[in-house]
Structures are given as C-alpha cells and as structure tokens.
Write an enzyme that holds these catalytic residues in place. Sequence first.
Site, PDB file in Angstrom:
ATOM      1  N   GLY A  62       0.829  -1.187   0.000  1.00 19.19           N
ATOM      2  CA  GLY A  62       0.000   0.000   0.000  1.00 19.19           C
ATOM      3  C   GLY A  62       0.867   1.242   0.000  1.00 19.19           C
ATOM      4  N   GLY A  80       2.233   4.892   1.401  1.00 18.18           N
ATOM      5  CA  GLY A  80       2.367   5.624   2.646  1.00 18.18           C
ATOM      6  C   GLY A  80       3.777   5.613   3.172  1.00 18.18           C
ATOM      7  CD  GLU A 134      -4.014  -0.781  -5.104  1.00 15.12           C
ATOM      8  OE1 GLU A 134      -5.229  -0.764  -5.339  1.00 15.12           O
ATOM      9  OE2 GLU A 134      -3.512  -0.285  -4.087  1.00 15.12           O
ATOM     10  CB  ILE A 159      -8.377   3.074  10.723  1.00 16.46           C
ATOM     11  CG1 ILE A 159      -8.265   4.034   9.532  1.00 16.46           C
ATOM     12  CG2 ILE A 159      -8.924   3.792  11.947  1.00 16.46           C
ATOM     13  CD1 ILE A 159      -9.589   4.622   9.082  1.00 16.46           C
ATOM     14  CG  ASN A 206      -7.701   8.510   2.379  1.00 14.96           C
ATOM     15  OD1 ASN A 206      -8.151   9.647   2.460  1.00 14.96           O
ATOM     16  ND2 ASN A 206      -6.483   8.201   2.751  1.00 14.96           N
ATOM     17  N   GLY A 254      -7.411  -0.817  -3.085  1.00  9.78           N
ATOM     18  CA  GLY A 254      -7.134  -2.172  -3.568  1.00  9.78           C
ATOM     19  C   GLY A 254      -6.718  -3.124  -2.472  1.00  9.78           C
TER      20      GLY A 254
END
Length: 498
Positions: free
Chosen positions: A265, A267, A290, A360, A380, A384
Amino acid sequence: MSERIGFYQDLVVSAEEAAKFVNHGDRVGISGFTGAGYPKALPTAIAEKAKAAHAAGEEFQIDVFSGASTAPDCDGVLAEADAIRFRSPYNSDPVLRGKFNDGSALYQDIHLSHSGQQVEEGFYGDFQVAIIEAVRILDNGNIVPSSAVGNNLEYIEAAERIIIEVNEWQSEHLEGMHDIYKIEKLPNRQPIPITNPGDRVGTTYIEIPQEKVVAVVKTDAPDRNAPFKAPDEVSEKIAANFINFLEGEVAAGRLAYDQFIMQSGVGNVPNAVMAGLLDSKFENIQAYTEVIQDGMIDLIDAGKMTMASATSFALSPEYADRMNEKAEKYKEHIILRPQQISNHPEVIRRVGLIASNGMIEADIYGNINSTNVGGTRIMNGTGGSGDFTRNAYISTFVSPSVAKDGAISAIVPFASHIDHTEHDTMVIITEYGVADLRGLAPKERVEKVISVAHPDYRPLLEEYYERAKQNKFQHTPHDLKTAFDFQINFAEKGDMRG
C-alpha cells in the site's frame, strides 16, 4: 501545434471550450490513480462552469469516477465548487472527504478490481464523458497513456464523448512502459496469461474510438507527487519487524531470498519497509502491486528489485523528476497495466505475493478497519487492499500502535467498521512486534494481537477480554455493552483511554 498530437489536430481547444461537453447530471469517467495521470486542466474548467451555473441559480453537478485518488487540482477544485454529486471508487481529497462526511456529496467505496467491471456491465447507468490524460496521440488516433492507466479502458468504452488531455510534462519515454490488456466481457472470459510480474501480454497504447473524440486539450503540469516523510523511529521498527517476519518465512522453508514478490500500500510506513529491504538479504525482489513509489525506485536503482508491475506511480517530487529523466531506463523494470489486471484476484493468487497494507484499527480477533474513523467518518477508502488481502499468499497489515500522541490505539476490542475480516488477516505488525494469526482459532489470536498493542492499552484490552469471557458463548467472546468503549471514549473525551 504540439508534436505530441499526431491526430485530432483540428479538435485542439482550450479547457474552457472542452468543458462545454460536460453537462449537469453527466457521469464522467476520468483517468488518474493515486495522484498520477489525472486530468490537469478540465477539472478547473468544469469547476468554473459549475460556479457560474450556481451563481445563476442553476443546478450543476456531475458523478465522477476514476481509477483511485486524484489531487487538489482535480477532486479538490470540483469539491470546492460543489460540482460533485457522487464519487467512486476512491478518494483522498480532504475537501471532498468533508462533503461525504457532512452528507452534501455521496461516495461509494468499492474494491478497485470490481469498479471497472461494474462500469462495463452498466451498474451505474450510461456514461456521457471520459477525460483521459495521455503522453501523446499516435498518428492513428490511439493514445499513449501517462503515469497511470487505472480504469481508462472502461471509461473510454462506456462514454459517449471522449476528451483527451495531452500533458507535455509527462516524459515521452513512458511510451513502451505500458501493457494494455483488455479482459473479455462476460461470458467470454479467458484466463489472463500472466504467470510472472514481468510478463507482457498487451499493447503499449490504448485504442480510441475516433468518432467519440470531441476535444483535445494541451497541458504541461506535474502530477500531485506528494513527498514522503523521512523514516522515523517507529516506522523503522515496523520495517525491521516486517523483514524479521520475512526472515522467519525463509527459515521455515516457505520463502527464499530470491523469491519475494511484494505488494505494498501507499504511505510512509510501507516506504520505510522498502528502505529496510535495501540492506536486507533479499535479492531479485519483484512487485505485483497497484503503485510504484519511491522505495521501489531505490530498490531498482540498487539492483535489488528486478521487476515492478503496477497501474500507477505514487512518487515524491524528487522521484517524479527522476522518473521523467530516466523513464527510458526504468521501463526495462516497470510495467503499468489497467487496474482490472494489476488488481485481479486471479493473477494475485497465481503469483503468490506477500501483501502489506495499512489500517485504522484492528480488533483482538483480527478484523481490520481501514476506512472509517469511529465506524462512521470516512477517511479515504479501502482501495485495492481488499483485492490483495483476500488473494495474497500471505496478507499483512502494518501500522504504528497509536496515533494522535497516544490518544488513539490501533488495537481495539472490536473494530468499529470492518473492511477485512478475520478470515483474510494473517499477520499484524506494529513497532512492538509481529502477531502471526495463521492457523489460530479466534481465542488463540487474542494474546498475540494484544502483544503488538501499545503498552498503555494492553491492560485495557486484557480487561475487556476478561469481561468478554463471561459471555455464555465462547467461540468469539465479546461484551457488547463495552465493545466500543475505546471509540466512544475518543468521540466524547478525545482519548480512547477515557
């Protein structure tokens, strides 16, 4: 005229002129994924059109669909002009997020691998406009897409009218990096012929129905390209724990140092994990993911990563400049695909990747909330992460144990919203360690999950579990009267500890 526009020269107009083709009530599919490859000029022109309509007492709102998130000069300007009625499948713009949460705009959060097919099958109704960013237009009218592919194929096919933005900021050397493969419509599906991240099975361009093109707009503007934070002590500990987990998989014979295929992901923490891989024993790393982010570019430059397949970039300004300067080199190691391919469960399962995504909150049984603060306030979207988590060889979630200076715990008794169930969560990693939940019944997971919580919260979590065990039913014990005390404390007192 621009040398990048080899066709449709007579359709070149200003963004303001092109915006005339976008009307109130239209469904509009745009390019863009994670702040890359989105239209740069049309959103502002459409926003100005909306403001003028509202000033005249007229309605003007559109439904906007993309690959994933865009940027302030796309979602942001449209949101500020109250030009968006409905948005899908992902958003990260804070202005638009505020409108979702106050109810003045609608949002459908959806698995990214599902979104293109649902457009194709008409789940949303007819599409009127597609706005697609390109590196250039070929002499036959087809286009070389820019820094993101996303759902471009589906929007081009679904739309009645196509507007092309040719962005001269994007490197022409991106041509050849793309691999455009279209999945056949139901019921004529065939297996996707990808067995390795580096397999090329399509074309380097997107076919455009010439009769649909109504306007071409020239731009010269960068992608969003938000900078990443330098790794801090917490993210470095998380990265070290993640790599120690990989080392354990090697020791167990389930992974080799030259077999690691990753998904990550976006970040700061995932980027820190990739920084940690630079000094690891892992070689010949590949990615089927992704987005290409800074850490992957560093791994490629160091010779540690040989191939990265994605649908988009998510680069800092420095790395975006590097990509533009050296795209000719990087396309030997990078492939950009449509997101129906980059996120497709069939291929994810086949290549056997290890997925890593943020969250989260996680509860003591391994359910994951990746989207809604307190169960109700959208951040957000799931993006994916569900595509990869459900279908990965190993799924991991990585997160600092606390947020807001300790007022929020990432480990809670019961997740207030669940995007990824306990059935899909295999490993949870914080700066305090690794909770490997594979092969465990719910009650066996509790101790492991609590062990990676912040020390301030461990006694509270243990107290909750002791109360929950007083329940008559013992498979997944919960005390429903206090299951959401953490979230309620934060909402009422600003601190989960109450």
